[in-house]
Motif scaffolding. Sequence first.
Motif, mmCIF file in Angstrom:
data_model
loop_
_atom_site.group_PDB
_atom_site.id
_atom_site.type_symbol
_atom_site.label_atom_id
_atom_site.label_comp_id
_atom_site.label_asym_id
_atom_site.label_seq_id
_atom_site.Cartn_x
_atom_site.Cartn_y
_atom_site.Cartn_z
ATOM 1 N N LEU A 90 0.850 -1.199 0.000
ATOM 2 C CA LEU A 90 0.000 0.000 0.000
ATOM 3 C C LEU A 90 0.882 1.244 0.000
ATOM 4 C CD1 LEU A 90 -3.036 1.034 0.422
ATOM 5 C CD2 LEU A 90 -2.388 1.312 2.804
ATOM 6 N N GLN A 91 1.886 1.254 0.866
ATOM 7 C CA GLN A 91 2.711 2.461 0.957
ATOM 8 C C GLN A 91 3.707 2.589 -0.195
ATOM 9 O OE1 GLN A 91 4.419 2.217 4.929
ATOM 10 N NE2 GLN A 91 6.422 1.788 4.069
ATOM 11 N N GLU A 92 4.068 1.483 -0.823
ATOM 12 C CA GLU A 92 4.933 1.597 -2.006
ATOM 13 C C GLU A 92 4.139 2.124 -3.204
ATOM 14 O OE1 GLU A 92 7.481 -2.425 -0.962
ATOM 15 O OE2 GLU A 92 6.155 -2.422 -2.719
ATOM 16 N N GLY A 93 2.890 1.633 -3.318
ATOM 17 C CA GLY A 93 2.133 1.890 -4.534
ATOM 18 C C GLY A 93 1.227 3.106 -4.504
ATOM 19 N N PHE A 94 0.679 3.434 -3.326
ATOM 20 C CA PHE A 94 -0.397 4.425 -3.325
ATOM 21 C C PHE A 94 -0.155 5.672 -2.489
ATOM 22 C CE2 PHE A 94 -2.115 0.353 -4.507
ATOM 23 C CZ PHE A 94 -2.817 0.671 -5.653
ATOM 24 N N LEU A 95 0.211 5.474 -1.252
ATOM 25 C CA LEU A 95 0.494 6.670 -0.463
ATOM 26 C C LEU A 95 1.398 6.339 0.708
ATOM 27 C CD1 LEU A 95 -2.440 7.906 1.818
ATOM 28 C CD2 LEU A 95 -2.188 5.578 1.096
ATOM 29 N N HIS A 96 2.221 7.309 1.005
ATOM 30 C CA HIS A 96 3.108 7.161 2.147
ATOM 31 C C HIS A 96 3.215 8.553 2.768
ATOM 32 C CE1 HIS A 96 7.048 5.398 3.866
ATOM 33 N NE2 HIS A 96 6.109 5.565 4.761
ATOM 34 N N LEU A 97 2.611 8.705 3.951
ATOM 35 C CA LEU A 97 2.555 10.038 4.552
ATOM 36 C C LEU A 97 3.655 10.223 5.593
ATOM 37 C CD1 LEU A 97 -1.315 10.512 4.988
ATOM 38 C CD2 LEU A 97 0.129 11.089 3.037
ATOM 39 N N GLU A 98 4.017 11.484 5.768
ATOM 40 C CA GLU A 98 5.081 11.796 6.729
ATOM 41 C C GLU A 98 4.631 11.455 8.159
ATOM 42 O OE1 GLU A 98 5.614 16.181 7.215
ATOM 43 O OE2 GLU A 98 3.876 16.265 5.903
ATOM 44 N N PRO A 99 5.574 11.172 9.062
ATOM 45 C CA PRO A 99 5.191 10.859 10.446
ATOM 46 C C PRO A 99 4.855 12.139 11.223
ATOM 47 C CG PRO A 99 7.570 10.660 10.174
ATOM 48 C CD PRO A 99 7.028 11.037 8.829
ATOM 49 N N LEU A 100 3.708 12.714 10.907
ATOM 50 C CA LEU A 100 3.297 13.991 11.504
ATOM 51 C C LEU A 100 3.291 13.918 13.035
ATOM 52 C CD1 LEU A 100 2.187 16.842 10.815
ATOM 53 C CD2 LEU A 100 -0.108 15.870 10.942
ATOM 54 N N GLU A 101 2.876 12.738 13.548
ATOM 55 C CA GLU A 101 2.806 12.585 15.016
ATOM 56 C C GLU A 101 4.169 12.831 15.653
ATOM 57 O OE1 GLU A 101 2.276 10.493 12.642
ATOM 58 O OE2 GLU A 101 2.792 8.418 13.085
ATOM 59 N N LEU A 102 5.231 12.319 15.013
ATOM 60 C CA LEU A 102 6.574 12.486 15.590
ATOM 61 C C LEU A 102 7.106 13.902 15.346
ATOM 62 C CD1 LEU A 102 8.218 9.014 14.868
ATOM 63 C CD2 LEU A 102 7.148 9.860 16.967
ATOM 64 N N GLU A 103 6.712 14.490 14.225
ATOM 65 C CA GLU A 103 7.127 15.880 13.960
ATOM 66 C C GLU A 103 6.521 16.823 15.015
ATOM 67 O OE1 GLU A 103 7.162 14.976 9.158
ATOM 68 O OE2 GLU A 103 5.795 16.479 9.941
ATOM 69 N N ILE A 104 5.273 16.511 15.430
ATOM 70 C CA ILE A 104 4.630 17.344 16.465
ATOM 71 C C ILE A 104 5.285 17.102 17.825
ATOM 72 C CG2 ILE A 104 2.460 17.750 17.730
ATOM 73 C CD1 ILE A 104 0.961 17.333 15.100
ATOM 74 N N VAL A 105 5.572 15.826 18.109
ATOM 75 C CA VAL A 105 6.261 15.522 19.377
ATOM 76 C C VAL A 105 7.613 16.246 19.385
ATOM 77 C CG1 VAL A 105 7.297 13.698 20.790
ATOM 78 C CG2 VAL A 105 5.079 13.306 19.691
ATOM 79 N N ALA A 106 8.304 16.204 18.258
ATOM 80 C CA ALA A 106 9.610 16.885 18.160
ATOM 81 C C ALA A 106 9.449 18.383 18.405
ATOM 82 C CB ALA A 106 10.229 16.639 16.783
ATOM 83 N N GLY A 107 8.283 18.916 18.020
ATOM 84 C CA GLY A 107 8.010 20.339 18.240
ATOM 85 C C GLY A 107 7.996 20.707 19.720
ATOM 86 N N GLY A 108 7.767 19.713 20.581
ATOM 87 C CA GLY A 108 7.729 19.969 22.018
ATOM 88 C C GLY A 108 9.109 19.929 22.674
ATOM 89 N N VAL A 109 10.118 19.564 21.899
ATOM 90 C CA VAL A 109 11.483 19.489 22.446
ATOM 91 C C VAL A 109 12.127 20.873 22.354
ATOM 92 C CG1 VAL A 109 13.777 18.439 22.090
ATOM 93 C CG2 VAL A 109 11.694 17.064 21.746
#
Length: 477
Positions: free
Chosen positions: A18-37
């Motif tokens: 699925l992620q090779e062929g159709f969609l692969h989204l960025e890890p937004l959850e971790l980018e937001i957690v990183a925003g708290g550092v």
Amino acid sequence: MKILLVKPYPELLVAKRLQEGFLHLEPLELEIVAGGVSREDEVFILDLSIESNPLEFFLNELVRISPDMVGFSGYSTNVDVIKKLAKMVRNYDQYIITCVGGVHATLLPQDYAVDQIDIIVRGEGGTVIKEMLRRFKKGETLHYDNRALSPKDPDFEAKTKLAPPVYPSVEEIPRPRRYLVQRSKYFCVWTSSQSGKLDTMFPRVASLRTSIGCAFSCSFCVIPFLMHGKYLQRSPIDVADEIAAISEEHIYFVDDEMFLNPERVARIAELLIERCIKKKYISWARSDTIVKYPEVFRIWKKAGLELIYVGLESMDKIRLDEYSKRTDVETNGKAIEILKQLGITLHATFIVHPDFTRDDFKRLEKEVKGLCPAEVTFTVLSPSPGTTSWYDNKKIFICDPYRFYDCMHSVLPTRLPLKRFYQHFGRLNSLALRSNPIRVNKIKIPLKDLYRAITGGTKYIFSLYNIYKDYLTDKRW
Ligand code: B12
Ligand code: SF4
């Protein structure tokens, strides 16, 4: 301090395809957690789902970065992989703090009560990591109230029984630190074109969240258990500012239900138009919302909304009632018409029930043909861990209900033998792929994209037909 945030890799072939062929989204959850550092600390994100050899890569990066804390994120299907990765951290250096957050940690924190995990974060993580790091620097315990739990806390058991913490106000949630990931890796298949051609069918895409939660409580959905009916909304200006700062031209809204407050969403679209922010958007919306507020979708179309995922779920009243969807077949039909008139491409999603007979599959095939041209996808009805229907069905699961919880593998007994069930399921998906707008509307795309679409699609369909074989690798089977 050095903090390493990790997104696990998928184990099952279908998820990889699925992620090779159709969609692969960025890890937004971790980018937001990183925003708290805080800026005085260093933070890194490893997305193991894009690596061909994730375990080796993880170990190498662990040694290279030598973090003080490693944080994992994951869905229910990732629980075992996260425990394995945390064990690798422990074996490498027992003094590294390990923590885990995300949907599953929020729903069932007790599943992470193992030696190799120090802290289990429930609910919103950007605000929690900020507080945990503050406590660490002051020499205080990292666990506090029911947001950051320690399995070693004598009150741990009692705290796991409490409802998940309510999210903080949206203003407190940090903005994602998007630059921490390799942005070129994230894409979403794009089949909508006004001009009859596309520069690419696989554009780079950024994810963005404008609201959290949902006011509905469909019986198959986990959101009511995570959010308890709360619907948190970011202000239109805040959303427009974030969109304006994104470099990608295509944006995927990852809200549970973005359009519930028509004034708010209409204002976001107006701001995008007023500020000449020209991007293309994909979002989810309920069919009844589309029918109730067509003018909101008209203005969004002007702002660049090209594709809408609509959970039609079924074209059968009895099923819709069973799913507590609070819509009906007529409303589904009207929503399809409105989107057609507006020129917004429909991505319809349907639920395949484990009870499906050959005739049910045939009926759904007919529905798919009727929707053409549209993107159409299917999930198999699967109770999410931690929900009422999961506890109700606990005794009848036919496989490990975590590892196989991808809404593709049936965790419940199927009426048809598994091999037959997945023959029909594969055929249904194959039919849907052939109904997609690129093919039906003969949209011109680059030759290399055509090749990529055909190979990706074929591999995906092949993996669906073969799902039944995965059960043989399960210890319960
Ligand atoms: C967008 C989306 C996707 C995208 C992928 C997103 C991605 N980044 O890879 C796509 C469409 C591909 C997808 C696919 C799937 N998805 Co999905 N998806 C979502 C959706 C709608 C939004 C996720 C998101 O981006 N949220 C925004 C982020 C910022 O919020 P968050 O994840 O809650 O993170 C916050 C906290 O949890 C916490 N946190 C998270 N991680 C960590 C880590 C640490 C260390 C800390 C401290 C805190 C922390 O802080 C974060 C910031 O606020 C959710 C619904 C939801 N509300 O979760 C479903 C959801 C997560 N998906 C779900 C499922 C089942 C799937 C699939 C397995 C099945 C399917 N066919 O849809 C596949 C498998 C994908 C895979 N990679 O394995 C379920 C998971 C249920 C469960 N029990 O695990 C959800 C909840 C949908 C639902 N209603 O049931 N999905
Ligand atoms: S399926 Fe959609 S509308 Fe239903 S509860 Fe989940 S998020 Fe809300």
